[in-house]
Design a protein around this motif. Structure first.
Motif, PDB file in Angstrom:
ATOM      1  N   ALA A  12       0.837  -1.198   0.000  1.00 38.76           N
ATOM      2  CA  ALA A  12       0.000   0.000   0.000  1.00 38.76           C
ATOM      3  C   ALA A  12       0.872   1.248   0.000  1.00 38.76           C
ATOM      4  N   LEU A  13       0.270   2.375  -0.329  1.00 40.74           N
ATOM      5  CA  LEU A  13       0.928   3.672  -0.217  1.00 40.74           C
ATOM      6  C   LEU A  13       0.548   4.317   1.105  1.00 40.74           C
ATOM      7  N   VAL A  14       1.475   5.070   1.666  1.00 42.44           N
ATOM      8  CA  VAL A  14       1.198   5.850   2.871  1.00 42.44           C
ATOM      9  C   VAL A  14       1.365   7.329   2.542  1.00 42.44           C
ATOM     10  N   VAL A  15       0.373   8.131   2.894  1.00 40.29           N
ATOM     11  CA  VAL A  15       0.460   9.587   2.773  1.00 40.29           C
ATOM     12  C   VAL A  15       0.772  10.126   4.169  1.00 40.29           C
ATOM     13  N   ASP A  16       1.952  10.709   4.324  1.00 40.10           N
ATOM     14  CA  ASP A  16       2.402  11.144   5.641  1.00 40.10           C
ATOM     15  C   ASP A  16       1.991  12.590   5.897  1.00 40.10           C
ATOM     16  N   LEU A  17       0.794  12.766   6.428  1.00 39.59           N
ATOM     17  CA  LEU A  17       0.295  14.095   6.780  1.00 39.59           C
ATOM     18  C   LEU A  17       0.815  14.536   8.144  1.00 39.59           C
ATOM     19  N   TYR A  18       1.156  13.583   8.975  1.00 38.45           N
ATOM     20  CA  TYR A  18       1.577  13.862  10.348  1.00 38.45           C
ATOM     21  C   TYR A  18       2.862  14.685  10.386  1.00 38.45           C
ATOM     22  N   SER A  19       3.769  14.433   9.450  1.00 39.79           N
ATOM     23  CA  SER A  19       5.042  15.151   9.453  1.00 39.79           C
ATOM     24  C   SER A  19       4.961  16.500   8.748  1.00 39.79           C
ATOM     25  N   GLY A  20       3.823  16.802   8.129  1.00 35.60           N
ATOM     26  CA  GLY A  20       3.647  18.097   7.480  1.00 35.60           C
ATOM     27  C   GLY A  20       3.329  19.166   8.516  1.00 35.60           C
ATOM     28  N   ASP A  21       4.338  19.954   8.897  1.00 36.57           N
ATOM     29  CA  ASP A  21       4.157  20.919   9.987  1.00 36.57           C
ATOM     30  C   ASP A  21       3.007  21.881   9.743  1.00 36.57           C
ATOM     31  N   ALA A  22       2.785  22.260   8.486  1.00 32.88           N
ATOM     32  CA  ALA A  22       1.718  23.228   8.202  1.00 32.88           C
ATOM     33  C   ALA A  22       0.359  22.703   8.638  1.00 32.88           C
ATOM     34  N   LEU A  23       0.147  21.397   8.495  1.00 29.27           N
ATOM     35  CA  LEU A  23      -1.164  20.836   8.846  1.00 29.27           C
ATOM     36  C   LEU A  23      -1.381  20.758  10.357  1.00 29.27           C
ATOM     37  N   SER A  24      -0.363  21.047  11.143  1.00 30.62           N
ATOM     38  CA  SER A  24      -0.559  21.124  12.589  1.00 30.62           C
ATOM     39  C   SER A  24      -0.904  22.542  13.041  1.00 30.62           C
ATOM     40  N   ASP A  25      -0.836  23.495  12.120  1.00 26.61           N
ATOM     41  CA  ASP A  25      -1.137  24.888  12.446  1.00 26.61           C
ATOM     42  C   ASP A  25      -2.610  25.023  12.818  1.00 26.61           C
ATOM     43  N   PRO A  26      -2.923  25.548  13.991  1.00 29.78           N
ATOM     44  CA  PRO A  26      -4.333  25.670  14.413  1.00 29.78           C
ATOM     45  C   PRO A  26      -5.212  26.434  13.434  1.00 29.78           C
ATOM     46  N   ARG A  27      -4.614  27.282  12.592  1.00 30.10           N
ATOM     47  CA  ARG A  27      -5.410  28.057  11.633  1.00 30.10           C
ATOM     48  C   ARG A  27      -5.973  27.188  10.514  1.00 30.10           C
ATOM     49  N   LEU A  28      -5.473  25.967  10.369  1.00 23.99           N
ATOM     50  CA  LEU A  28      -6.031  25.043   9.385  1.00 23.99           C
ATOM     51  C   LEU A  28      -7.056  24.098  10.010  1.00 23.99           C
ATOM     52  N   TRP A  29      -7.440  24.379  11.250  1.00 23.13           N
ATOM     53  CA  TRP A  29      -8.413  23.551  11.958  1.00 23.13           C
ATOM     54  C   TRP A  29      -9.631  24.389  12.319  1.00 23.13           C
ATOM     55  N   ALA A  30     -10.786  23.747  12.276  1.00 27.22           N
ATOM     56  CA  ALA A  30     -12.053  24.438  12.523  1.00 27.22           C
ATOM     57  C   ALA A  30     -12.207  24.782  14.007  1.00 27.22           C
ATOM     58  N   ASP A  31     -13.289  25.486  14.317  1.00 32.30           N
ATOM     59  CA  ASP A  31     -13.535  25.927  15.685  1.00 32.30           C
ATOM     60  C   ASP A  31     -13.656  24.768  16.663  1.00 32.30           C
ATOM     61  N   ASP A  32     -14.048  23.585  16.186  1.00 30.94           N
ATOM     62  CA  ASP A  32     -14.196  22.447  17.087  1.00 30.94           C
ATOM     63  C   ASP A  32     -12.853  21.828  17.468  1.00 30.94           C
ATOM     64  N   ARG A  33     -11.779  22.246  16.800  1.00 26.44           N
ATOM     65  CA  ARG A  33     -10.409  21.808  17.080  1.00 26.44           C
ATOM     66  C   ARG A  33     -10.195  20.327  16.804  1.00 26.44           C
ATOM     67  N   LEU A  34     -11.129  19.735  16.074  1.00 26.22           N
ATOM     68  CA  LEU A  34     -11.046  18.317  15.734  1.00 26.22           C
ATOM     69  C   LEU A  34     -10.976  18.070  14.236  1.00 26.22           C
ATOM     70  N   HIS A  35     -11.457  19.031  13.441  1.00 26.56           N
ATOM     71  CA  HIS A  35     -11.577  18.817  12.000  1.00 26.56           C
ATOM     72  C   HIS A  35     -10.901  19.943  11.223  1.00 26.56           C
ATOM     73  N   LEU A  36     -10.425  19.606  10.047  1.00 27.25           N
ATOM     74  CA  LEU A  36      -9.730  20.568   9.209  1.00 27.25           C
ATOM     75  C   LEU A  36     -10.691  21.564   8.564  1.00 27.25           C
ATOM     76  N   THR A  37     -10.174  22.738   8.243  1.00 31.29           N
ATOM     77  CA  THR A  37     -10.914  23.726   7.468  1.00 31.29           C
ATOM     78  C   THR A  37     -10.897  23.336   5.991  1.00 31.29           C
ATOM     79  N   ALA A  38     -11.553  24.145   5.171  1.00 29.41           N
ATOM     80  CA  ALA A  38     -11.540  23.905   3.731  1.00 29.41           C
ATOM     81  C   ALA A  38     -10.108  23.904   3.194  1.00 29.41           C
ATOM     82  N   GLU A  39      -9.287  24.830   3.655  1.00 32.48           N
ATOM     83  CA  GLU A  39      -7.895  24.877   3.196  1.00 32.48           C
ATOM     84  C   GLU A  39      -7.120  23.648   3.661  1.00 32.48           C
ATOM     85  N   GLY A  40      -7.405  23.187   4.865  1.00 32.36           N
ATOM     86  CA  GLY A  40      -6.754  21.964   5.330  1.00 32.36           C
ATOM     87  C   GLY A  40      -7.105  20.771   4.469  1.00 32.36           C
ATOM     88  N   HIS A  41      -8.377  20.622   4.124  1.00 27.49           N
ATOM     89  CA  HIS A  41      -8.795  19.519   3.256  1.00 27.49           C
ATOM     90  C   HIS A  41      -8.195  19.652   1.859  1.00 27.49           C
TER      91      HIS A  41
END
Length: 278
Positions: free
Chosen positions: A158-187
């Motif tokens: 299988a292929l693995v997409v490593d999103l965990y190591s992408g520092d930008a995706l840990s930025d709170p500004r890419l997460w919605a108000d619920d702090r659990l799900h990504l924003t449109a830009e995050g997706h």
């Protein structure tokens, strides 16, 4: 790390099935009509633009644990024999106070063993994590899970997409108000990451850092913390205490492997009930 080098020639993908929970359902990439889009829909739209007769199914339902994904989605997806299958699950288990990591890994292993021989390409993910205390509290479990996913991918091709190591995706500004799900830009960035992992040329840099943040004042942060607690945290705790899930009674987002047609899809797959929570 990605387990298999991306091919220099992207594979022809005429069908795509996505499995998982709220991350794959698309929360919180909210559209004007009240439905959720998300990275899987964005990826499907790109793939459909390249291939006539492209078909797409999204079996994801918010709140699902890996046991529910294995029981309700895996056999259905395996029977469809799609060119591309994505499986993202287990994080809802990991983020609970009590988690049997052996059971989570065992169910993932069973699921991958069923899916890999019955699809053209299986894609797994190391999920992103929002920077903050929740990530730090569960970082050990998450990294355990991701190491196991790497091993599964190597064993089953299988292929693995490593999103965990992408520092930008840990930025709170890419997460919605619920702090659990990504924003449109995050997706959008997740869709780009999968697109590239499949061997397609980059259309943007999904790892690109956001501009420097302007930190809100102390009292503004406290007000936001109170709002988050009232609107999201307390309802989440209430569901945990009563054994309920935000996905209870909800059907899969897109249960049929069918062509993309926005007008038809809105009628066939009604918008989710936003009153059901996260």
């Amino acid at each position: 790390m990605d387990s298999t080098p991306a091919s220099s020639t992207p594979p022809v993908i005429t069908s795509f099935v996505a499995l998982g929970d709220s991350f794959t359902e698309g929360m919180s990439d909210l559209l004007p009509d009240g439905s959720y889009r998300g990275w899987a829909d964005l990826l499907a739209t790109r793939l459909a633009a390249r291939t006539d007769g492209f078909r797409y199914a999204n079996l994801a339902v918010r709140g699902k644990l890996i046991g529910q994904i294995a029981e309700e989605q895996v056999d259905v997806a395996a029977a469809l024999g799609a060119d591309l299958v994505t499986l993202v699950g287990g994080l809802n288990d990991v983020l609970r106070p009590k988690c049997d990591m052996g059971r989570v890994c065992g169910l993932l292993e069973q699921s991958v063993a069923k899916l890999a021989p019955n699809c053209g390409r299986l894609v797994l993910m190391r999920s992103p994590g929002r920077r903050g205390p929740v990530l730090e509290r569960y970082r050990g479990r998450m990294e355990h899970l991701f190491s196991f996913i790497d091993a599964l991918a190597e064993e089953h091709g299988a292929l693995v997409v490593d999103l965990y190591s992408g520092d930008a995706l840990s930025d709170p500004r890419l997460w919605a108000d619920d702090r659990l799900h990504l924003t449109a830009e995050g997706h959008r960035r997740v869709a780009e990451a999968v697109w590239q992992r499949l061997g397609h040329p980059a259309e943007s840099d999904w790892r690109a850092a956001l501009p420097p943040a302007v930190l809100p004042r102390w009292y503004e942060r406290r007000i936001e913390d109170l709002r988050f607690t009232r609107r999201h945290l307390l309802p989440w705790i209430g569901r945990r205490l009563t054994g309920r899930s935000s996905g209870d009674g909800l059907p899969p987002k897109r249960p049929d492997l069918a062509p993309l047609d926005p007008a038809v899809d809105r009628e066939r797959y009604p918008a989710p009930d936003l009153t059901s929570g996260l």
